[in-house]
Motif scaffolding. Structure first.
Motif, PDB file in Angstrom:
ATOM      1  N   GLY A 274      90.198 -12.704  74.313  1.00 54.69           N
ATOM      2  CA  GLY A 274      90.468 -11.289  74.072  1.00 54.69           C
ATOM      3  C   GLY A 274      89.909 -10.823  72.735  1.00 54.69           C
ATOM      4  O   GLY A 274      89.458  -9.696  72.576  1.00 54.69           O
ATOM      5  N   HIS A 275      89.898 -11.725  71.748  1.00 53.80           N
ATOM      6  CA  HIS A 275      89.362 -11.413  70.424  1.00 53.80           C
ATOM      7  C   HIS A 275      87.890 -10.989  70.531  1.00 53.80           C
ATOM      8  O   HIS A 275      87.470  -9.979  69.971  1.00 53.80           O
ATOM      9  CB  HIS A 275      89.535 -12.652  69.539  1.00 53.80           C
ATOM     10  CG  HIS A 275      89.018 -12.490  68.132  1.00 53.80           C
ATOM     11  ND1 HIS A 275      88.540 -13.536  67.395  1.00 53.80           N
ATOM     12  CD2 HIS A 275      88.874 -11.406  67.345  1.00 53.80           C
ATOM     13  CE1 HIS A 275      88.154 -13.108  66.208  1.00 53.80           C
ATOM     14  NE2 HIS A 275      88.340 -11.826  66.152  1.00 53.80           N
ATOM     15  N   ALA A 276      87.114 -11.762  71.291  1.00 51.30           N
ATOM     16  CA  ALA A 276      85.679 -11.464  71.452  1.00 51.30           C
ATOM     17  C   ALA A 276      85.470 -10.157  72.220  1.00 51.30           C
ATOM     18  O   ALA A 276      84.605  -9.346  71.888  1.00 51.30           O
ATOM     19  CB  ALA A 276      84.997 -12.614  72.183  1.00 51.30           C
ATOM     20  N   LEU A 277      86.293  -9.962  73.248  1.00 51.33           N
ATOM     21  CA  LEU A 277      86.188  -8.729  74.041  1.00 51.33           C
ATOM     22  C   LEU A 277      86.474  -7.507  73.194  1.00 51.33           C
ATOM     23  O   LEU A 277      85.781  -6.482  73.277  1.00 51.33           O
ATOM     24  CB  LEU A 277      87.232  -8.772  75.154  1.00 51.33           C
ATOM     25  CG  LEU A 277      86.754  -9.207  76.503  1.00 51.33           C
ATOM     26  CD1 LEU A 277      87.946  -9.528  77.374  1.00 51.33           C
ATOM     27  CD2 LEU A 277      85.938  -8.090  77.132  1.00 51.33           C
ATOM     28  N   ARG A 278      87.535  -7.612  72.391  1.00 50.95           N
ATOM     29  CA  ARG A 278      87.894  -6.477  71.537  1.00 50.95           C
ATOM     30  C   ARG A 278      86.779  -6.205  70.528  1.00 50.95           C
ATOM     31  O   ARG A 278      86.458  -5.049  70.251  1.00 50.95           O
ATOM     32  CB  ARG A 278      89.231  -6.753  70.835  1.00 50.95           C
ATOM     33  CG  ARG A 278      90.405  -6.639  71.815  1.00 50.95           C
ATOM     34  CD  ARG A 278      91.648  -7.305  71.292  1.00 50.95           C
ATOM     35  NE  ARG A 278      92.288  -6.580  70.209  1.00 50.95           N
ATOM     36  CZ  ARG A 278      93.349  -5.786  70.341  1.00 50.95           C
ATOM     37  NH1 ARG A 278      93.886  -5.603  71.532  1.00 50.95           N
ATOM     38  NH2 ARG A 278      93.882  -5.196  69.310  1.00 50.95           N
ATOM     39  N   ASP A 279      86.176  -7.267  70.010  1.00 49.61           N
ATOM     40  CA  ASP A 279      85.039  -7.099  69.081  1.00 49.61           C
ATOM     41  C   ASP A 279      83.941  -6.256  69.744  1.00 49.61           C
ATOM     42  O   ASP A 279      83.447  -5.290  69.164  1.00 49.61           O
ATOM     43  CB  ASP A 279      84.507  -8.492  68.704  1.00 49.61           C
ATOM     44  CG  ASP A 279      83.182  -8.442  67.979  1.00 49.61           C
ATOM     45  OD1 ASP A 279      83.181  -8.107  66.774  1.00 49.61           O
ATOM     46  OD2 ASP A 279      82.140  -8.713  68.597  1.00 49.61           O
TER      47      ASP A 279
ATOM     48  N   ARG B   3      80.714 -14.084  64.645  1.00 43.32           N
ATOM     49  CA  ARG B   3      80.810 -13.320  65.895  1.00 43.32           C
ATOM     50  C   ARG B   3      81.739 -14.072  66.837  1.00 43.32           C
ATOM     51  O   ARG B   3      81.467 -15.224  67.164  1.00 43.32           O
ATOM     52  CB  ARG B   3      79.413 -13.174  66.535  1.00 43.32           C
ATOM     53  CG  ARG B   3      79.433 -12.432  67.867  1.00 43.32           C
ATOM     54  CD  ARG B   3      78.031 -12.066  68.335  1.00 43.32           C
ATOM     55  NE  ARG B   3      77.275 -13.210  68.825  1.00 43.32           N
ATOM     56  CZ  ARG B   3      75.993 -13.164  69.157  1.00 43.32           C
ATOM     57  NH1 ARG B   3      75.311 -12.033  69.030  1.00 43.32           N
ATOM     58  NH2 ARG B   3      75.376 -14.228  69.601  1.00 43.32           N
ATOM     59  N   PRO B   4      82.835 -13.459  67.296  1.00 40.42           N
ATOM     60  CA  PRO B   4      83.718 -14.158  68.247  1.00 40.42           C
ATOM     61  C   PRO B   4      83.071 -14.223  69.632  1.00 40.42           C
ATOM     62  O   PRO B   4      82.272 -13.370  69.989  1.00 40.42           O
ATOM     63  CB  PRO B   4      84.980 -13.293  68.265  1.00 40.42           C
ATOM     64  CG  PRO B   4      84.569 -11.942  67.801  1.00 40.42           C
ATOM     65  CD  PRO B   4      83.321 -12.107  66.972  1.00 40.42           C
ATOM     66  N   GLY B   5      83.432 -15.247  70.375  1.00 45.49           N
ATOM     67  CA  GLY B   5      82.876 -15.430  71.723  1.00 45.49           C
ATOM     68  C   GLY B   5      83.782 -16.334  72.534  1.00 45.49           C
ATOM     69  O   GLY B   5      84.976 -16.456  72.241  1.00 45.49           O
ATOM     70  N   ALA B   6      83.215 -16.986  73.542  1.00 38.88           N
ATOM     71  CA  ALA B   6      84.022 -17.803  74.454  1.00 38.88           C
ATOM     72  C   ALA B   6      84.650 -18.993  73.739  1.00 38.88           C
ATOM     73  O   ALA B   6      85.727 -19.452  74.113  1.00 38.88           O
ATOM     74  CB  ALA B   6      83.160 -18.281  75.623  1.00 38.88           C
ATOM     75  N   ILE B   7      83.974 -19.528  72.733  1.00 38.33           N
ATOM     76  CA  ILE B   7      84.585 -20.579  71.908  1.00 38.33           C
ATOM     77  C   ILE B   7      85.393 -19.845  70.837  1.00 38.33           C
ATOM     78  O   ILE B   7      84.837 -19.110  70.027  1.00 38.33           O
ATOM     79  CB  ILE B   7      83.508 -21.469  71.238  1.00 38.33           C
ATOM     80  CG1 ILE B   7      82.482 -22.003  72.256  1.00 38.33           C
ATOM     81  CG2 ILE B   7      84.170 -22.599  70.451  1.00 38.33           C
ATOM     82  CD1 ILE B   7      83.021 -22.909  73.312  1.00 38.33           C
ATOM     83  N   THR B   8      86.709 -20.036  70.861  1.00 39.21           N
ATOM     84  CA  THR B   8      87.585 -19.214  70.018  1.00 39.21           C
ATOM     85  C   THR B   8      87.790 -19.833  68.629  1.00 39.21           C
ATOM     86  O   THR B   8      87.480 -21.012  68.410  1.00 39.21           O
ATOM     87  CB  THR B   8      88.962 -19.042  70.684  1.00 39.21           C
ATOM     88  OG1 THR B   8      89.581 -20.341  70.736  1.00 39.21           O
ATOM     89  CG2 THR B   8      88.854 -18.477  72.094  1.00 39.21           C
ATOM     90  N   ALA B   9      88.357 -19.037  67.735  1.00 36.37           N
ATOM     91  CA  ALA B   9      88.684 -19.530  66.389  1.00 36.37           C
ATOM     92  C   ALA B   9      89.597 -20.758  66.493  1.00 36.37           C
ATOM     93  O   ALA B   9      89.420 -21.735  65.756  1.00 36.37           O
ATOM     94  CB  ALA B   9      89.343 -18.424  65.578  1.00 36.37           C
TER      95      ALA B   9
END
Ligand code: AMP
Ligand code: MG
Length: 337
Positions: free
Chosen positions: A319-324, A199-205
């Motif tokens: 942005g990745h987490a938001l888009r998820d 799950r993406p979140g504030a800590i990014t890939a």
């Protein structure tokens, strides 16, 4: 920071120490607490008490095979909850705990099946919110806490949201103000030998790769490894429709023909949009947008919008987490890449 503990009978206390004490006593009695964290509010119970954990599932109306995240006060407690802990886990804990990162690890034998959904792994996090930390320190054990919303509804980011979602199901509700991150923690699976982002979140890939020095695998279908990550999740009552800035005017014209009560959620407003259309503004940066997203989705529901046109951010950084979350709110979780 406001620190009011709302007790189920309506009694209130404002002394911070009393709040924490009341929450810890509720946990020891097998009760449920509303727990502010920096991500979203959690619905917490003693992770070692099967009856208490069962109450979480009942209150949320959540299917029993959906695993819960166990919250701990200190990284050193990892060894009580997990086994075969890889170096990557210690590195990530050192870099990001306390903080919005959840690690999935092989579980210690003592961890309840009810907490892991019967899996051989357990999800663990050391949260950063000072009230969560105070409760965890005083309680000393693990607190199982999923987001404090009903199943498939929007995660709460204020104590008032928790009250509206779960009402009397919560024995003590701690008010820690508005959540700083605003979306759920990053979940990374370290139980398989490779690092996998569930799950993406504030800590990014990027954050994960930089810290561990290994590539992180982005799962296209996280639900396979992470039960509970459903296609439709984080959904408001309004139908969420994704559009680019250029497409919004056209969508609005279509909805006007159909007589649908529609609003727009976006960072900017275009002059061509009719003035009577409700506009729900999002901040400029991805982190501001994440912090506001669930608030705005709740506002859309409050306005009884039938449809909400959302202009998603780019996928850099958070942005990745938001888009998820937005793709899921739009029912497109199964096409996430
Ligand atoms: P919530 O606390 O509502 O954000 O939901 C917790 C989420 O954590 C679940 O929906 C799962 O996606 C994930 N999770 C918890 N435990 C595990 C686990 N052992 N393996 C994989 N995912 C997990
Ligand atoms: Mg949730």
């Amino acid at each position: 920071m406001s620190t009011i503990a709302q007790q189920a009978g309506g009694a209130q206390t404002t002394a911070h120490g009393n709040d924490v004490q009341a929450a810890v006593e509720a946990l020891r009695r097998g009760g449920l607490i509303g727990l502010p964290t920096e991500t979203v509010y959690g619905l917490g119970a003693d992770a070692s008490n099967p009856a208490a954990v069962a109450r979480i599932f009942a209150a949320k109306q959540r299917p029993a095979d959906h695993p819960l995240i166990v919250h701990l006060h200190r990284t050193a407690q990892l060894e009580q909850w997990a086994r075969a802990i890889p170096t990557a886990a210690w590195r990530l804990a050192e870099a990001f705990w306390p903080g919005p990162l959840t690690l999935v690890l092989p579980r210690a034998r003592s961890v309840l099946d009810a907490v892991t959904g019967g899996l051989d792994t357990v999800a663990l996090r050391v949260p950063a919110h000072p009230l969560a930390r105070a409760v965890l320190e005083e309680f000393a054990g693990g607190i199982a806490a999923p987001s404090a919303n009903r199943h498939k509804k929007i995660s709460p980011t204020t104590a008032q949201d928790v009250r509206e979602e779960l009402g009397d199901a919560v024995d003590v509700l701690l008010d820690g103000g508005e959540c700083r991150v605003g979306i759920e923690s990053t979940i990374v699976d370290l139980s398989t030998g490779t690092m996998r982002l569930l799950r993406p979140g504030a800590i990014t890939a990027d954050d994960l790769e930089r810290t561990v020095g290994e590539p992180v695998e982005l799962l296209i279908h996280p639900s396979i490894r992470s039960p509970g990550r459903m296609v439709l999740h984080y959904a408001p009552n309004a139908r969420v429709v994704l559009a680019s800035m250029e497409e919004v005017a056209e969508r609005l014209a279509e909805y006007a023909v159909l007589g649908v009560h529609v609003g727009v959620l976006s960072a900017k407003r275009a002059p061509s949009w009719p003035a009577h259309i409700p506009w729900l503004p999002l901040g400029d940066s991805a982190s501001e947008q994440a912090q506001q997203l669930y608030r705005r989705l709740r506002e859309a529901d409050g306005m009884r919008l039938a449809a909400l046109i959302v202009v998603p951010p780019g996928d850099r950084g958070m942005g990745h987490a938001l888009r998820d979350r937005l793709w899921r709110a739009a029912g497109l979780g199964d096409v996430l890449a």
